[in-house]
Scaffold this motif. Sequence first.
Motif, PDB file in Angstrom:
ATOM      1  N   SER A  59       0.839  -1.211   0.000  1.00 48.79           N
ATOM      2  CA  SER A  59       0.000   0.000   0.000  1.00 48.79           C
ATOM      3  C   SER A  59       0.871   1.256   0.000  1.00 48.79           C
ATOM      4  O   SER A  59       0.684   2.176   0.799  1.00 48.79           O
ATOM      5  CB  SER A  59      -0.962   0.010   1.189  1.00 48.79           C
ATOM      6  N   TRP A  60       1.881   1.231  -0.888  1.00 51.37           N
ATOM      7  CA  TRP A  60       2.733   2.380  -1.205  1.00 51.37           C
ATOM      8  C   TRP A  60       3.789   2.682  -0.148  1.00 51.37           C
ATOM      9  O   TRP A  60       4.546   3.640  -0.278  1.00 51.37           O
ATOM     10  CB  TRP A  60       1.918   3.675  -1.455  1.00 51.37           C
ATOM     11  N   LEU A 144      -3.560 -11.137  -4.984  1.00 49.07           N
ATOM     12  CA  LEU A 144      -3.053 -10.072  -5.857  1.00 49.07           C
ATOM     13  C   LEU A 144      -2.176 -10.603  -6.982  1.00 49.07           C
ATOM     14  O   LEU A 144      -1.616  -9.825  -7.749  1.00 49.07           O
ATOM     15  CB  LEU A 144      -2.242  -9.061  -5.023  1.00 49.07           C
TER      16      LEU A 144
HETATM   17  C1  LIG Z   1      -0.609  -7.088   0.456  1.00 44.10           C
HETATM   18  C2  LIG Z   1       0.313  -6.570  -0.606  1.00 44.10           C
HETATM   19  C3  LIG Z   1       0.257  -5.221  -0.935  1.00 44.10           C
HETATM   20  C4  LIG Z   1       1.100  -4.724  -1.920  1.00 44.10           C
HETATM   21  N1  LIG Z   1       1.044  -3.400  -2.230  1.00 44.10           N
HETATM   22  C5  LIG Z   1       1.856  -2.913  -3.184  1.00 44.10           C
HETATM   23  C6  LIG Z   1       1.832  -1.520  -3.524  1.00 44.10           C
HETATM   24  O1  LIG Z   1       1.088  -0.716  -2.974  1.00 44.10           O
HETATM   25  N2  LIG Z   1       2.658  -1.089  -4.508  1.00 44.10           N
HETATM   26  C7  LIG Z   1       3.531  -1.930  -5.142  1.00 44.10           C
HETATM   27  O2  LIG Z   1       4.262  -1.465  -6.018  1.00 44.10           O
HETATM   28  N3  LIG Z   1       3.589  -3.253  -4.833  1.00 44.10           N
HETATM   29  C8  LIG Z   1       2.784  -3.743  -3.883  1.00 44.10           C
HETATM   30  N4  LIG Z   1       2.841  -5.075  -3.550  1.00 44.10           N
HETATM   31  C9  LIG Z   1       3.843  -5.933  -4.207  1.00 44.10           C
HETATM   32  C10 LIG Z   1       5.065  -6.113  -3.298  1.00 44.10           C
HETATM   33  O3  LIG Z   1       5.630  -4.865  -3.001  1.00 44.10           O
HETATM   34  C11 LIG Z   1       6.135  -6.963  -3.969  1.00 44.10           C
HETATM   35  O4  LIG Z   1       5.628  -8.231  -4.294  1.00 44.10           O
HETATM   36  C12 LIG Z   1       7.352  -7.064  -3.066  1.00 44.10           C
HETATM   37  O5  LIG Z   1       8.399  -7.682  -3.762  1.00 44.10           O
HETATM   38  C13 LIG Z   1       7.038  -7.842  -1.791  1.00 44.10           C
HETATM   39  O6  LIG Z   1       8.199  -7.894  -1.002  1.00 44.10           O
HETATM   40  P1  LIG Z   1       8.476  -9.102   0.011  1.00 44.10           P
HETATM   41  O7  LIG Z   1       8.321 -10.386  -0.765  1.00 44.10           O
HETATM   42  O8  LIG Z   1       9.841  -8.874   0.486  1.00 44.10           O
HETATM   43  O9  LIG Z   1       7.463  -9.005   1.101  1.00 44.10           O
HETATM   44  C14 LIG Z   1       2.012  -5.593  -2.586  1.00 44.10           C
HETATM   45  C15 LIG Z   1       2.050  -6.961  -2.239  1.00 44.10           C
HETATM   46  C16 LIG Z   1       1.221  -7.444  -1.260  1.00 44.10           C
HETATM   47  C17 LIG Z   1       1.291  -8.910  -0.915  1.00 44.10           C
END
Ligand SMILES: Cc1cc2nc3c(=O)[nH]c(=O)nc-3n(C[C@H](O)[C@H](O)[C@H](O)COP(=O)(O)O)c2cc1C
Length: 178
Positions: A59-60, A144
């Motif tokens: 969420s940004w 998502l």
């Molecule tokens: C619940 C959720 C919300 C996310 N919100 C965003 C977002 O607002 N903007 C974005 O660019 N990516 C968003 N993403 C994608 C994640 O930023 C991306 O998959 C990231 O690599 C996750 O990092 P992690 O695997 O280290 O947790 C979201 C992913 C999830 C699961």
Amino acid sequence: MKILHLYFSTTGNTQKVAAQVDRTLHQLGHEVETVQVAKAAEPDLLAYDLIFMGSGVYSWLPGKPLVELIIKLREKYAGAGEIKPAAPRRPGKKAVIYCTFGGGHTGANEAVPAVKYMGQLFDHLGFEIIAEWYVPGEFLGGNLQYLSTTGRLGNIQGRPNDHDLQEISEKIIGILRV
Ligand SMILES: Cc1cc2nc3c(=O)[nH]c(=O)nc-3n(C[C@H](O)[C@H](O)[C@H](O)COP(=O)(O)O)c2cc1C
């Protein structure tokens, strides 16, 4: 040079980048203290010369535990008089801020607030932010996943991939030359 690495990851993408950061630093002969933020105490940022901070974007913004840590540290350093009016620089103190992000709606624009938010802690403390990295990270888990193929970044399944990680290593080599 004392190096600290703070990161937060829920679905493992940032963890991959974090592991590459650590591997590269070790290969280059540097020691690094790495802290996965969910388990973190409050590190003394001012004791380090170079700090890496990374998070997935949700969420940004960075992950909630990391946001909470940033708020705590800001309050601690403000209370101790270490965040001064006009934020004078602290020579020799440098930070690298990175995120992994899916960009499903507005591309990198929705990751910028997360990186800028993390960076402000260091900027307030007088660190020079020498790099900001935006690494695509596929949407994993939850409902998502469709955004990994339908968003503004195109198909990001499998990202960060080997090429992304290799780029991280190249950038670290460049940074350490500075
Ligand atoms: C619940 C959720 C919300 C996310 N919100 C965003 C977002 O607002 N903007 C974005 O660019 N990516 C968003 N993403 C994608 C994640 O930023 C991306 O998959 C990231 O690599 C996750 O990092 P992690 O695997 O280290 O947790 C979201 C992913 C999830 C699961």
